[in-house]
Write a protein that holds these residues in place. Structure first.
Motif, short mmCIF file in Angstrom:
data_model
loop_
_atom_site.label_atom_id
_atom_site.label_comp_id
_atom_site.label_asym_id
_atom_site.label_seq_id
_atom_site.Cartn_x
_atom_site.Cartn_y
_atom_site.Cartn_z
N ILE A 363 0.85 -1.19 0.00
CA ILE A 363 0.00 0.00 0.00
C ILE A 363 0.89 1.24 0.00
CG2 ILE A 363 -1.97 -1.11 1.09
CD1 ILE A 363 -1.11 -0.01 3.75
N LEU A 364 0.48 2.22 -0.80
CA LEU A 364 1.20 3.49 -0.95
C LEU A 364 0.24 4.64 -0.70
CD1 LEU A 364 3.47 3.03 -4.11
CD2 LEU A 364 4.23 3.58 -1.81
N SER A 365 0.66 5.56 0.17
CA SER A 365 -0.19 6.72 0.43
C SER A 365 -0.32 7.60 -0.82
CB SER A 365 0.39 7.54 1.59
OG SER A 365 1.72 7.97 1.29
N GLU A 366 0.69 7.57 -1.70
CA GLU A 366 0.62 8.37 -2.92
C GLU A 366 -0.40 7.83 -3.91
OE1 GLU A 366 3.27 7.23 -1.55
OE2 GLU A 366 4.69 8.85 -1.15
N MET A 367 -0.84 6.58 -3.72
CA MET A 367 -1.79 5.96 -4.66
C MET A 367 -3.14 5.71 -4.00
SD MET A 367 -0.20 5.78 -7.51
CE MET A 367 -1.15 4.63 -8.47
N ILE A 370 -4.24 5.06 2.95
CA ILE A 370 -4.10 6.00 4.08
C ILE A 370 -2.68 5.99 4.63
CG2 ILE A 370 -6.53 5.82 4.70
CD1 ILE A 370 -5.76 3.85 6.91
N LYS A 371 -1.88 5.00 4.28
CA LYS A 371 -0.51 4.94 4.77
C LYS A 371 0.34 4.13 3.79
CE LYS A 371 -1.25 0.82 7.65
NZ LYS A 371 -1.10 0.23 8.99
N THR A 372 1.62 4.01 4.10
CA THR A 372 2.56 3.23 3.30
C THR A 372 3.20 2.18 4.19
OG1 THR A 372 3.03 5.12 1.85
CG2 THR A 372 4.63 3.32 1.86
N GLN A 378 9.05 -0.82 -0.70
CA GLN A 378 9.79 -1.59 -1.70
C GLN A 378 9.27 -1.33 -3.11
OE1 GLN A 378 9.43 -5.60 0.41
NE2 GLN A 378 11.54 -5.73 -0.38
N LEU A 379 7.95 -1.25 -3.25
CA LEU A 379 7.36 -0.98 -4.57
C LEU A 379 7.75 0.42 -5.06
CD1 LEU A 379 5.54 -1.78 -6.89
CD2 LEU A 379 3.57 -0.96 -5.56
N GLN A 380 7.76 1.39 -4.15
CA GLN A 380 8.14 2.75 -4.54
C GLN A 380 9.59 2.79 -5.01
OE1 GLN A 380 5.99 5.72 -4.42
NE2 GLN A 380 7.65 6.10 -5.85
N GLU A 381 10.44 2.04 -4.32
CA GLU A 381 11.84 1.96 -4.73
C GLU A 381 11.97 1.33 -6.12
OE1 GLU A 381 16.00 -0.21 -3.24
OE2 GLU A 381 14.23 -0.16 -1.94
N LEU A 382 11.16 0.29 -6.38
CA LEU A 382 11.19 -0.37 -7.69
C LEU A 382 10.72 0.59 -8.79
CD1 LEU A 382 11.59 -3.09 -9.21
CD2 LEU A 382 9.17 -3.55 -8.77
N LEU A 383 9.68 1.37 -8.51
CA LEU A 383 9.19 2.33 -9.50
C LEU A 383 10.19 3.45 -9.75
CD1 LEU A 383 5.44 2.61 -8.37
CD2 LEU A 383 6.38 1.26 -10.25
N TYR A 403 -12.73 -1.24 5.57
CA TYR A 403 -11.32 -0.90 5.31
C TYR A 403 -11.07 -1.05 3.82
CZ TYR A 403 -6.25 -1.37 4.99
OH TYR A 403 -4.93 -1.23 4.64
N GLU A 404 -10.51 -0.01 3.21
CA GLU A 404 -10.20 -0.03 1.79
C GLU A 404 -8.73 0.29 1.56
OE1 GLU A 404 -14.55 1.37 -0.03
OE2 GLU A 404 -12.77 2.62 -0.30
N ALA A 405 -8.14 -0.39 0.59
CA ALA A 405 -6.73 -0.14 0.26
C ALA A 405 -6.47 -0.65 -1.15
CB ALA A 405 -5.79 -0.83 1.25
#
Length: 463
Positions: A363-367, A370-372, A378-383, A403-405
């Motif tokens: 989960i990414l707060s940028e996408m 609500i949190k990362t 790890q996914l952000q680093e890969l991107l 709860y949604e994510a």
């Protein structure tokens, strides 16, 4: 016989004269020209011009000045516009009378000090000095200090003529006298430092503008060239794609065995790994696993089917018309595991035209989340590495107990993401897992086995 003593102050020295007059009672005074010929007056000088500035202007042109005084009024002791200037000798004074005063680009006429010619007497008769008492104060000769044959006078006259020639011309036009307090006629002048700084700043600014202009022209030219080249390439690819799609449509309309349905009858799941489906099931555990189902008429082969560090991976390679082949992979990462970064590098090295989908539990707060979490980092680093990108869609793919994510992701190489369209999330299947099925279209022609067919993927069963 009466005797009178007269005391005169000339050039800061006291001169005593003993006058004798017989039989009348008058005073015999020393020739006052020795003091007056060294004094000049300048009228109508602006009160804003200080005395020291006048002294500097006179010294600059080579005149020897002893004192500069602005006269004051008898009543109130207020300063006037008349300046009294005392020179070292008569030669300097005479030169100044002819040249005048030049201050702040303004010219003032000078006047010589005049002697009071009214005689001082105490009787009805006038007395004059004897001719043998006349003596020049400059050269000590027997003539007046203002005599034309004086050596100092001739020398100063030559010097005066040079100055006159310097400030005069053969044809001088008639010029009206400007108003002293007119800002248009006499604008404020900056000091030398400000003018130098202004010139320096203007030069630097001009150089910067010229440099930036040339750089911007080069950048704009190069950017325009790249844009046109990229646009031509995209137009060419679009033309090829349209041609492929038209070919597929024509083939499918004439082929009774081809099908575009996404129903369960179209999806075949044989047991052999060389067939049109690939399954990575969990051995000895209920549920779970990853599956890629490909329509039976599309030419494909399995590339990877393994589990490493709780990362379940299955990947197939599909031959296409536009590209030689593309790689499609489905990955599941357990909530208690980390993303195995080596898997993504391995997939990209096999085929840089790849699409990777699945539940990464990242989960990414940028996408939209609500949190990362750790896997999100790890996914952000890969991107950030730029090998693969994410589809620009922040819709949540998991919903359970309010709860949604966004746990499920569609990743791919930059060139293939351009062909992905119609990304949609669907209601959850059942109430246990909470994952929403994701569907999307890849607008690219696939290489058929016996006949052509459009590539259509269905990831409704992905978890």
């Amino acid at each position: 016989m009466f005797h009178y003593r007269c005391r005169l102050k000339i050039k800061s020295h006291w001169i005593h004269s003993l006058g004798k007059c017989d039989p009348c009672y008058s005073i015999d005074l020393i020739d006052l020209s020795t003091a007056i010929i060294m004094v000049a007056f300048v009228k109508r000088v602006d009160l804003d011009i200080p005395d020291n500035r006048i002294t500097e202007a006179l010294t600059k042109v080579g005149l020897d000045v002893i004192n500069v005084i602005r006269l004051t009024r008898k009543v109130g002791n207020a300063p006037t516009s008349t300046i009294k200037i005392t020179f070292k000798d008569a030669n300097n004074r005479n030169t100044f009378i002819h040249t005048g005063l030049q201050v702040y680009s303004m010219h003032f006429n000078a006047e010589a000090a005049s002697q009071n010619k009214k005689p001082i007497q105490s009787c009805s008769q006038q007395c004059t000095a004897a001719n043998d008492a006349i003596k020049c104060n400059n050269c000590k000769g027997k003539h007046l200090a203002t005599a034309n044959n004086s050596h100092n006078f001739l020398e100063q006259e030559k010097r005066m003529l040079n100055l006159i020639n310097q400030y005069s011309s053969t044809s001088s036009p008639t010029v009206t006298t400007p108003l002293l307090h007119d800002n248009n006629e006499f604008p404020s002048l900056p000091n030398m430092y400000q003018r130098q700084q202004g010139f320096l700043h203007n030069d630097i600014l001009d150089e910067l503008i010229n440099l930036l202009t040339s750089k911007m022209e080069k950048i704009i030219a190069e950017t325009t060239k790249r844009l046109f080249k990229s646009l031509q390439q995209k137009i060419k690819k679009i033309g090829q794609t349209i041609s492929s799609v038209e070919t597929l449509i024509n083939d499918d309309t004439t082929s009774p065995s081809s099908s575009f349905s996404d129903s369960d009858e179209d999806v075949q799941i044989p047991d052999s790994p060389n067939t049109a489906s690939s399954l990575n099931d969990r051995v000895g555990k209920p549920g779970g696993g990853v599956l890629l189902a490909v329509k039976e008429h599309i030419k494909c082969r399995e590339i990877i089917n393994k589990t490493t560090h709780k990362n379940e991976i299955v990947a197939v390679q599909i031959e296409t018309l536009l590209y030689k082949s593309i790689l499609i992979s489905s990955i599941y990462v357990a909530p208690t595991a980390k993303i195995d970064m080596n898997i993504f590098e391995e997939l990209y090295n096999i085929n840089n035209n790849c699409i990777i989908v699945g539940d990464l539990n990242a989960i990414l707060s940028e996408m939209g989340s609500i949190k990362t979490n750790a896997r999100g980092k790890q996914l952000q680093e890969l991107l950030n590495e730029g090998l693969i990108k994410s589809v620009d869609d922040d819709s949540t793919a998991f919903e359970k107990n309010e709860y949604e994510a966004k746990l499920d992701w569609i990743l791919g190489s930059q060139q293939l993401l351009l062909f992905i369209a119609n990304v949609e999330t669907h209601p959850t299947i059942g109430t246990i897992n909470g994952h929403k099925p994701l569907t999307f279209d890849i607008q690219i022609g696939a290489e058929p086995k016996p006949t052509s067919s459009r590539l259509s993927l269905n990831f409704k069963e992905a978890k």
